[in-house]
Write a protein that holds these residues in place. Structure first.
Motif, PDB file in Angstrom:
ATOM      1  N   GLN A 198      62.617 -10.876 -36.116  1.00  0.00           N
ATOM      2  CA  GLN A 198      63.341  -9.635 -36.405  1.00  0.00           C
ATOM      3  C   GLN A 198      62.347  -8.517 -36.674  1.00  0.00           C
ATOM      4  O   GLN A 198      61.489  -8.626 -37.543  1.00  0.00           O
ATOM      5  CB  GLN A 198      64.268  -9.794 -37.612  1.00  0.00           C
ATOM      6  N   ILE A 204      65.884  -9.267 -43.963  1.00  0.00           N
ATOM      7  CA  ILE A 204      64.728  -8.826 -43.188  1.00  0.00           C
ATOM      8  C   ILE A 204      64.122  -9.967 -42.374  1.00  0.00           C
ATOM      9  O   ILE A 204      63.626  -9.769 -41.264  1.00  0.00           O
ATOM     10  CB  ILE A 204      63.647  -8.232 -44.129  1.00  0.00           C
ATOM     11  N   GLU A 210      66.456  -6.427 -33.394  1.00  0.00           N
ATOM     12  CA  GLU A 210      65.908  -5.148 -33.822  1.00  0.00           C
ATOM     13  C   GLU A 210      66.855  -4.553 -34.849  1.00  0.00           C
ATOM     14  O   GLU A 210      68.072  -4.609 -34.702  1.00  0.00           O
ATOM     15  CB  GLU A 210      65.745  -4.203 -32.639  1.00  0.00           C
ATOM     16  N   ALA A 211      66.280  -3.998 -35.920  1.00  0.00           N
ATOM     17  CA  ALA A 211      67.098  -3.478 -37.012  1.00  0.00           C
ATOM     18  C   ALA A 211      66.434  -2.250 -37.624  1.00  0.00           C
ATOM     19  O   ALA A 211      65.251  -1.968 -37.376  1.00  0.00           O
ATOM     20  CB  ALA A 211      67.307  -4.556 -38.072  1.00  0.00           C
ATOM     21  N   VAL A 231      70.301  -2.779 -44.258  1.00  0.00           N
ATOM     22  CA  VAL A 231      69.719  -3.207 -42.989  1.00  0.00           C
ATOM     23  C   VAL A 231      70.800  -3.186 -41.917  1.00  0.00           C
ATOM     24  O   VAL A 231      71.816  -3.863 -42.026  1.00  0.00           O
ATOM     25  CB  VAL A 231      69.110  -4.619 -43.110  1.00  0.00           C
ATOM     26  N   THR A 291      62.165  -4.821 -38.032  1.00  0.00           N
ATOM     27  CA  THR A 291      62.954  -3.876 -38.815  1.00  0.00           C
ATOM     28  C   THR A 291      62.153  -2.604 -39.046  1.00  0.00           C
ATOM     29  O   THR A 291      61.067  -2.640 -39.642  1.00  0.00           O
ATOM     30  CB  THR A 291      63.366  -4.481 -40.170  1.00  0.00           C
TER      31      THR A 291
END
Length: 454
Positions: free
Chosen positions: A160, A140, A117-118, A19, A162
């Motif tokens: 978040q 996550i 944001e990932a 991640v 992802t």
């Protein structure tokens, strides 16, 4: 450094390093709110020493997630800005008034939701949605191991996004001291509603907590300084497993029929929750191999909105739950028919009326106790969340979730979360945390598994 990173990946598993965070920002309400305050009342305060409540929604790649990522993120943030005007406590921080009573403060110095944001290009939706909880969840879903008490120096909501190999994961961490599961999903459904294009909120939140409990309780809290906000326990409890067991509508019907089969004439039938609850309670008790004389506790986090006097609106935004307990010897629970345990659960629920709720509140206010997530008691089975929450109706504009589950916070031996099944109808997903050996026994229990289906 590269060699060291490689060694860590080998030891901890490659997925733990898959991640990559690409952006961090703070989202504030769309318009200036001035200073707003929201008191924490007796229903809220005991949760200060629990962890943030974590939820995870997984979406498949329909709707062009990959091609329209930037546009999607823009819409998500804009709609979040919009609903934070009405759901303003989530944009604030914890604070104390001049008398030391804890409250939520939302002003120019204490405002904003943390948004991350990932990218996890090597991870798929199916992997995160597996029945066995992956260790990757703590990468996550934000704020793993963060106490609600840390809301003095952290946002009360962290999100978040992802980007996955074939979809999107939305991990949310809500400060449990300011809202319960009912309010959590009210917020999530409203956010999705605005993101889809609605111009107004269909069900505005009700914020006057003094209508639920007009009390002022001063607590002796640890100082919210640097040590509190930097120390973490990010690992899951040792020797624990977390797994989802999925029960089809037909399996639920059979469980309910079986539990009700021993009813005498004129007795009140057991509800779906009572039937499934005792089914789980008995199975976990068998899996633990308890002695007949060992006590086992069944705990329900009951919604009190309709139980208090006068009843509270369904749109009440905050905590309006209380833990309801019943206890018996393991031998008695297992030797008798399922109806015996169900009758204990039914009685505990029905007797938790406005008088009982008021008595519990007065008792706590006279001698406040800050509980921890692991204070559930010996040989406990504790049930949270509810299959009544329409979690699979949350559509931000690119389809409904593929899977919905909780994060790793507030998990202990015997913690159970119930979710609406993705298949709809009467299907229910049962998310259980259990000691390793007991989980292995539960997985082999045919009486418990019934017709486990997607």
């Amino acid at each position: 450094m590269a060699a060291d990173n490689g060694k860590k990946q080998q030891e901890g598993g490659e997925k733990e390093k898959m991640v990559k965070v690409t952006n961090k920002s703070v989202v504030v309400p769309r318009k200036e709110l001035g200073r707003r305050e929201c008191p924490l009342v007796t229903f809220d305060l005991p949760y200060l020493t629990f962890y943030y409540n974590q939820k995870l929604l997984l979406f498949k790649g329909q709707g062009g997630i990959e091609e329209n990522w930037e546009e999607m993120m823009g819409k998500m943030k804009e709609s979040l800005q919009e609903i934070l005007v009405d759901f303003y406590p989530l944009a604030g921080r914890l604070g104390k008034d001049e008398e030391g009573v804890v409250r939520v403060v939302c002003d120019a110095d204490n405002v904003g939701v943390e948004v991350v944001e990932a990218v996890a290009a090597g991870v798929g939706v199916a992997e995160l949605g597996e029945d066995e909880s992956p260790t990757l969840l703590q990468e996550i879903v934000p704020y793993t191991g963060v106490l609600n008490l840390e809301g003095f120096c952290h946002p009360l909501l962290a999100v978040q996004f992802t980007k996955l190999r074939d979809g999107l994961a939305i991990g949310c961490a809500f400060n449990h001291a300011i809202l319960d599961g009912h309010s959590t999903w009210h917020f999530m459904n409203t956010w999705a509603e605005i993101c889809r294009g609605a111009t107004s909120i269909s069900v505005p939140p009700f914020h006057d907590r003094t209508k639920a409990r007009n009390t002022r309780v001063k607590l002796d809290l640890p100082s919210p300084g640097k040590p509190l906000c930097s120390e973490r326990d990010v690992s899951a409890p040792p020797q624990m497993r977390e797994k989802i067991f999925r029960f089809s509508g037909s399996a639920i019907d059979k469980i309910k029929l079986n539990v009700n089969s021993s009813l005498s004439n004129g007795s009140k039938p057991f509800s779906t929750f009572q039937s499934l609850g005792v089914h789980i309670w008995r199975a976990i008790t068998r899996a633990r191999h308890l002695n007949p004389e060992d006590y086992t506790v069944f705990t329900i986090f009951a919604d009190c909105r309709k139980r208090i006097d006068p009843p509270m609106s369904e749109s009440y935004f905050g905590n309006l739950i209380q833990a309801v307990f019943t206890v018996t010897a393991a031998g008695a629970l297992l030797a008798q028919s399922p109806g015996f345990g169900a009758s204990l659960v039914q009685k505990a629920i029905e007797t938790h009326d406005s008088k009982a709720i008021d008595g519990r509140n007065k008792e706590w206010e006279a001698a406040p106790v800050l509980f921890q997530w692991k204070d559930a008691g010996q040989n406990c089975v504790a049930v949270g969340s509810s299959p009544r929450f329409q979690v699979y109706d949350i559509d931000f504009g690119w389809g409904k979730p593929e899977r919905v589950r909780s994060g790793r916070n507030n998990k202990f031996d015997g913690m159970v979360y119930l979710y609406q099944g993705k298949g709809g109808g009467k299907s229910i997903d049962v998310e259980i945390s259990l000691e390793v050996q007991a989980m292995g026994n539960l997985e082999k229990d045919e009486e418990f598994l019934m017709e486990e289906q997607e």
